[in-house]
Design a protein around this motif. Structure first.
Motif, PDB file in Angstrom:
ATOM      1  N   ARG A  75       0.843  -1.182   0.000  1.00 46.47           N
ATOM      2  CA  ARG A  75       0.000   0.000   0.000  1.00 46.47           C
ATOM      3  C   ARG A  75       0.882   1.237   0.000  1.00 46.47           C
ATOM      4  NH1 ARG A  75      -5.236  -0.678   0.982  1.00 46.47           N
ATOM      5  NH2 ARG A  75      -5.552   1.377   1.929  1.00 46.47           N
ATOM      6  N   LEU A  76       0.389   2.277  -0.645  1.00 44.61           N
ATOM      7  CA  LEU A  76       1.112   3.532  -0.753  1.00 44.61           C
ATOM      8  C   LEU A  76       0.361   4.603   0.013  1.00 44.61           C
ATOM      9  CD1 LEU A  76       1.847   3.335  -4.579  1.00 44.61           C
ATOM     10  CD2 LEU A  76       3.489   2.980  -2.750  1.00 44.61           C
ATOM     11  N   ARG A  77       1.119   5.412   0.765  1.00 45.98           N
ATOM     12  CA  ARG A  77       0.497   6.488   1.526  1.00 45.98           C
ATOM     13  C   ARG A  77       1.395   7.713   1.480  1.00 45.98           C
ATOM     14  NH1 ARG A  77       2.998   7.182   6.315  1.00 45.98           N
ATOM     15  NH2 ARG A  77       4.465   5.546   6.935  1.00 45.98           N
ATOM     16  N   LEU A  78       0.813   8.845   1.848  1.00 52.05           N
ATOM     17  CA  LEU A  78       1.589  10.080   1.896  1.00 52.05           C
ATOM     18  C   LEU A  78       2.688   9.973   2.947  1.00 52.05           C
ATOM     19  CD1 LEU A  78      -1.138  12.875   1.761  1.00 52.05           C
ATOM     20  CD2 LEU A  78       0.595  12.427   0.026  1.00 52.05           C
ATOM     21  N   VAL A  79       3.863  10.515   2.615  1.00 53.52           N
ATOM     22  CA  VAL A  79       4.913  10.590   3.620  1.00 53.52           C
ATOM     23  C   VAL A  79       4.529  11.625   4.669  1.00 53.52           C
ATOM     24  CG1 VAL A  79       6.689   9.890   1.971  1.00 53.52           C
ATOM     25  CG2 VAL A  79       6.239  12.323   2.331  1.00 53.52           C
ATOM     26  N   GLU A  80       5.132  11.508   5.847  1.00 53.72           N
ATOM     27  CA  GLU A  80       4.693  12.299   6.993  1.00 53.72           C
ATOM     28  C   GLU A  80       4.860  13.801   6.817  1.00 53.72           C
ATOM     29  OE1 GLU A  80       6.402   9.518   7.115  1.00 53.72           O
ATOM     30  OE2 GLU A  80       6.001   8.336   8.919  1.00 53.72           O
ATOM     31  N   ALA A 126     -15.242  18.470  -1.412  1.00 48.05           N
ATOM     32  CA  ALA A 126     -15.586  17.237  -0.703  1.00 48.05           C
ATOM     33  C   ALA A 126     -14.897  16.030  -1.312  1.00 48.05           C
ATOM     34  CB  ALA A 126     -17.112  17.039  -0.722  1.00 48.05           C
ATOM     35  N   VAL A 127     -14.834  15.974  -2.635  1.00 45.20           N
ATOM     36  CA  VAL A 127     -14.187  14.859  -3.324  1.00 45.20           C
ATOM     37  C   VAL A 127     -12.698  14.832  -3.010  1.00 45.20           C
ATOM     38  CG1 VAL A 127     -13.606  13.892  -5.588  1.00 45.20           C
ATOM     39  CG2 VAL A 127     -15.896  14.814  -5.166  1.00 45.20           C
ATOM     40  N   LEU A 128     -12.068  16.000  -3.043  1.00 48.32           N
ATOM     41  CA  LEU A 128     -10.633  16.055  -2.803  1.00 48.32           C
ATOM     42  C   LEU A 128     -10.295  15.745  -1.350  1.00 48.32           C
ATOM     43  CD1 LEU A 128      -9.673  19.154  -4.982  1.00 48.32           C
ATOM     44  CD2 LEU A 128      -9.164  16.750  -5.445  1.00 48.32           C
ATOM     45  N   ARG A 129     -11.134  16.168  -0.419  1.00 44.86           N
ATOM     46  CA  ARG A 129     -10.888  15.829   0.983  1.00 44.86           C
ATOM     47  C   ARG A 129     -10.953  14.322   1.192  1.00 44.86           C
ATOM     48  NH1 ARG A 129     -14.020  20.443   2.259  1.00 44.86           N
ATOM     49  NH2 ARG A 129     -15.861  19.117   2.566  1.00 44.86           N
ATOM     50  N   SER A 130     -11.929  13.693   0.560  1.00 45.86           N
ATOM     51  CA  SER A 130     -12.041  12.242   0.670  1.00 45.86           C
ATOM     52  C   SER A 130     -10.821  11.551   0.077  1.00 45.86           C
ATOM     53  CB  SER A 130     -13.317  11.774  -0.038  1.00 45.86           C
ATOM     54  OG  SER A 130     -13.408  10.368  -0.039  1.00 45.86           O
ATOM     55  N   SER A 146      -8.288   7.317 -13.738  1.00 48.92           N
ATOM     56  CA  SER A 146      -9.138   8.004 -12.776  1.00 48.92           C
ATOM     57  C   SER A 146      -8.394   9.166 -12.130  1.00 48.92           C
ATOM     58  CB  SER A 146      -9.601   7.029 -11.698  1.00 48.92           C
ATOM     59  OG  SER A 146      -8.497   6.624 -10.907  1.00 48.92           O
ATOM     60  N   ARG A 147      -9.164  10.071 -11.515  1.00 46.38           N
ATOM     61  CA  ARG A 147      -8.561  11.222 -10.836  1.00 46.38           C
ATOM     62  C   ARG A 147      -7.592  10.762  -9.755  1.00 46.38           C
ATOM     63  NH1 ARG A 147      -9.933  16.599  -9.555  1.00 46.38           N
ATOM     64  NH2 ARG A 147     -11.842  16.433 -10.779  1.00 46.38           N
ATOM     65  N   SER A 148      -7.999   9.763  -8.950  1.00 50.97           N
ATOM     66  CA  SER A 148      -7.132   9.303  -7.866  1.00 50.97           C
ATOM     67  C   SER A 148      -5.861   8.665  -8.403  1.00 50.97           C
ATOM     68  CB  SER A 148      -7.880   8.313  -6.977  1.00 50.97           C
ATOM     69  OG  SER A 148      -8.301   7.184  -7.715  1.00 50.97           O
ATOM     70  N   ALA A 149      -5.955   7.918  -9.507  1.00 49.58           N
ATOM     71  CA  ALA A 149      -4.767   7.284 -10.084  1.00 49.58           C
ATOM     72  C   ALA A 149      -3.805   8.328 -10.622  1.00 49.58           C
ATOM     73  CB  ALA A 149      -5.175   6.309 -11.189  1.00 49.58           C
ATOM     74  N   ALA A 202      -7.805  12.834  -0.214  1.00 49.69           N
ATOM     75  CA  ALA A 202      -6.656  13.081   0.668  1.00 49.69           C
ATOM     76  C   ALA A 202      -6.688  12.137   1.865  1.00 49.69           C
ATOM     77  CB  ALA A 202      -6.652  14.536   1.126  1.00 49.69           C
ATOM     78  N   GLU A 203      -7.878  11.881   2.400  1.00 49.67           N
ATOM     79  CA  GLU A 203      -7.989  10.944   3.517  1.00 49.67           C
ATOM     80  C   GLU A 203      -7.565   9.544   3.099  1.00 49.67           C
ATOM     81  OE1 GLU A 203     -11.986  11.211   4.852  1.00 49.67           O
ATOM     82  OE2 GLU A 203     -11.759  13.229   5.713  1.00 49.67           O
ATOM     83  N   ARG A 204      -7.969   9.122   1.886  1.00 51.03           N
ATOM     84  CA  ARG A 204      -7.566   7.802   1.391  1.00 51.03           C
ATOM     85  C   ARG A 204      -6.057   7.722   1.225  1.00 51.03           C
ATOM     86  NH1 ARG A 204     -10.019   6.585  -3.979  1.00 51.03           N
ATOM     87  NH2 ARG A 204      -9.070   4.537  -3.607  1.00 51.03           N
ATOM     88  N   LEU A 205      -5.456   8.814   0.732  1.00 50.17           N
ATOM     89  CA  LEU A 205      -4.000   8.822   0.569  1.00 50.17           C
ATOM     90  C   LEU A 205      -3.303   8.770   1.921  1.00 50.17           C
ATOM     91  CD1 LEU A 205      -3.714  11.455  -2.290  1.00 50.17           C
ATOM     92  CD2 LEU A 205      -2.937   9.078  -2.417  1.00 50.17           C
ATOM     93  N   GLY A 206      -3.874   9.409   2.918  1.00 48.60           N
ATOM     94  CA  GLY A 206      -3.282   9.356   4.244  1.00 48.60           C
ATOM     95  C   GLY A 206      -3.343   7.963   4.847  1.00 48.60           C
ATOM     96  N   GLU A 207      -4.438   7.252   4.572  1.00 46.28           N
ATOM     97  CA  GLU A 207      -4.599   5.903   5.097  1.00 46.28           C
ATOM     98  C   GLU A 207      -3.838   4.874   4.287  1.00 46.28           C
ATOM     99  OE1 GLU A 207      -8.768   5.444   4.959  1.00 46.28           O
ATOM    100  OE2 GLU A 207      -9.173   6.818   6.630  1.00 46.28           O
ATOM    101  N   GLY A 208      -3.700   5.115   2.983  1.00 46.73           N
ATOM    102  CA  GLY A 208      -2.981   4.201   2.106  1.00 46.73           C
ATOM    103  C   GLY A 208      -3.842   3.693   0.970  1.00 46.73           C
TER     104      GLY A 208
END
Length: 357
Positions: free
Chosen positions: A18-23, A50-54, A72-75, A56-62
């Motif tokens: 899984r990939l996530r944002l670095v700290e 709202a879409v971007l916040r969601s 897709s936008r997320s990809a 960003a949360e997914r990226l923080g979690e992985g």
């Protein structure tokens, strides 16, 4: 390189990649979207809040690694963040107990996405500090504070009362004690597991450095006597391929660097010839006429230059590069903007003086 040892943390159980944002990357809302920010760098993404916040949360979690595929936008965003080095596949750390270095892991991700690897490199580094005075004490303190655990300290002097305005490893109880002993004791109090070896010795020629191991990761030159100390240290270090770094502080200016790595073709004599060639008329003669180091020192100016050196030393140990590699940073203490002197490629007929063949 093995993972960090004894830092009071453990990794989460292994699972699918899984990939996530670095700290060190934070998200900041903007009028028309969201910004991903690391220091002075930013990636601006436009779209519904709202879409971007969601996202960003997914990226923080992985995100699963396969989420980078597709259109897709997320990809697309994930691929852009990965190209910036802002995604990591390292699982988040789970703290077992507080540790001294836990707050710097996020900072290390400013150097690269793999903070655990960089932390382990710092902890495994073998560093010698030549001169345990105004520069050397600050560098040694930052090294141990950042997790370095194997240090050699070389100095011939004892602690004097006038040292205490800038050499903060020492206290009044240390006056008259050899600096290497007092510094080693203070560093062990900071991190009891640190292996600090104090060597009370005056350096007069290359043979005096035979007390140091030849497999050091770095030799920090923080001494100002004799005047030829950098020449002496370079001859020893280049013979064994040991990188060197340095700094000094004067009345109105200070400098740090260059970091010279023999195996990358760096050369102290060539750097110094290039520097002196750029001096205004008469300045080289003034340098040559200075028989003794400046007898004055001021804690704040000394500390800021030493801390800049310590920062580059730790960045080099963590990732193998730093801004002062074959460059000298110069800071005028009257507020003049900081500048850098670029080193030239070695022009010696047989390669860097003293280097291995």
């Amino acid at each position: 390189m093995s993972s960090p040892q004894g830092d009071g943390t453990r990794s989460a159980p292994a699972g699918p990649r899984r990939l996530r944002l670095v700290e060190s990357v934070v998200t900041v809302p903007s009028a028309d979207g969201l910004r991903f920010v690391q220091g002075t760098r930013a990636l601006h993404v436009k779209g519904p809040a709202a879409v971007l916040r969601s996202l960003a949360e997914r990226l923080g979690e992985g995100l699963d690694a396969h989420d980078l595929d597709g259109a897709s936008r997320s990809a697309r965003l994930a691929r852009e963040l990965e190209s910036l080095g802002w995604l990591t596949d390292r699982p988040p750390r789970v703290a077992e107990e507080p540790c001294a270095t836990e707050r710097q892991w996020g900072y290390l991700t400013a150097f690269g996405p793999d903070a655990p690897l960089m932390q382990s490199r710092i902890e495994a580094a073998r560093v010698a500090v030549l001169g345990v005075g105004g520069v050397g004490t600050v560098v040694a303190q930052h090294l141990v504070g950042a997790g370095a655990r194997r240090l050699w300290l070389v100095d011939f002097d004892t602690v004097a009362l006038h040292n205490l305005n800038r050499q903060f490893l020492f206290g009044r109880q240390d006056v008259g004690v050899p600096k290497v002993e007092a510094a080693a004791s203070a560093l062990r109090r900071l991190a009891p597991q640190t292996d600090v070896r104090g060597i009370q010795r005056r350096i007069g020629d290359v043979t005096d450095l035979a007390v140091l191991p030849t497999d050091l990761d770095l030799l920090v030159i923080a001494a100002d006597t004799p005047r030829t100390i950098v020449d002496i240290a370079w001859l020893w270090a280049a013979e064994y391929g040991v990188p060197v770094h340095m700094a000094a502080v004067g009345l109105e200016t200070g400098y740090w660097g260059p970091l010279l790595i023999p195996d990358r073709g760096h050369c102290w004599p060539c750097f110094e010839r290039g520097r002196r060639a750029l001096l205004p008329t008469g300045h080289a003669a003034l340098e040559d006429a200075e028989l003794e180091p400046m007898p004055y020192s001021f804690g704040p100016s000394n500390t800021v230059i030493s801390a800049l050196l310590a920062h580059d030393v730790l960045e080099y140990l963590a990732r193998g590069h730093c801004p002062s590699e074959n460059r000298r940073g110069r800071l005028a203490l009257d507020g003049t903007p900081m500048g850098f002197l670029e080193g030239r490629p070695c022009a010696c007929a047989d390669g860097p003086v003293g280097s291995r063949t």
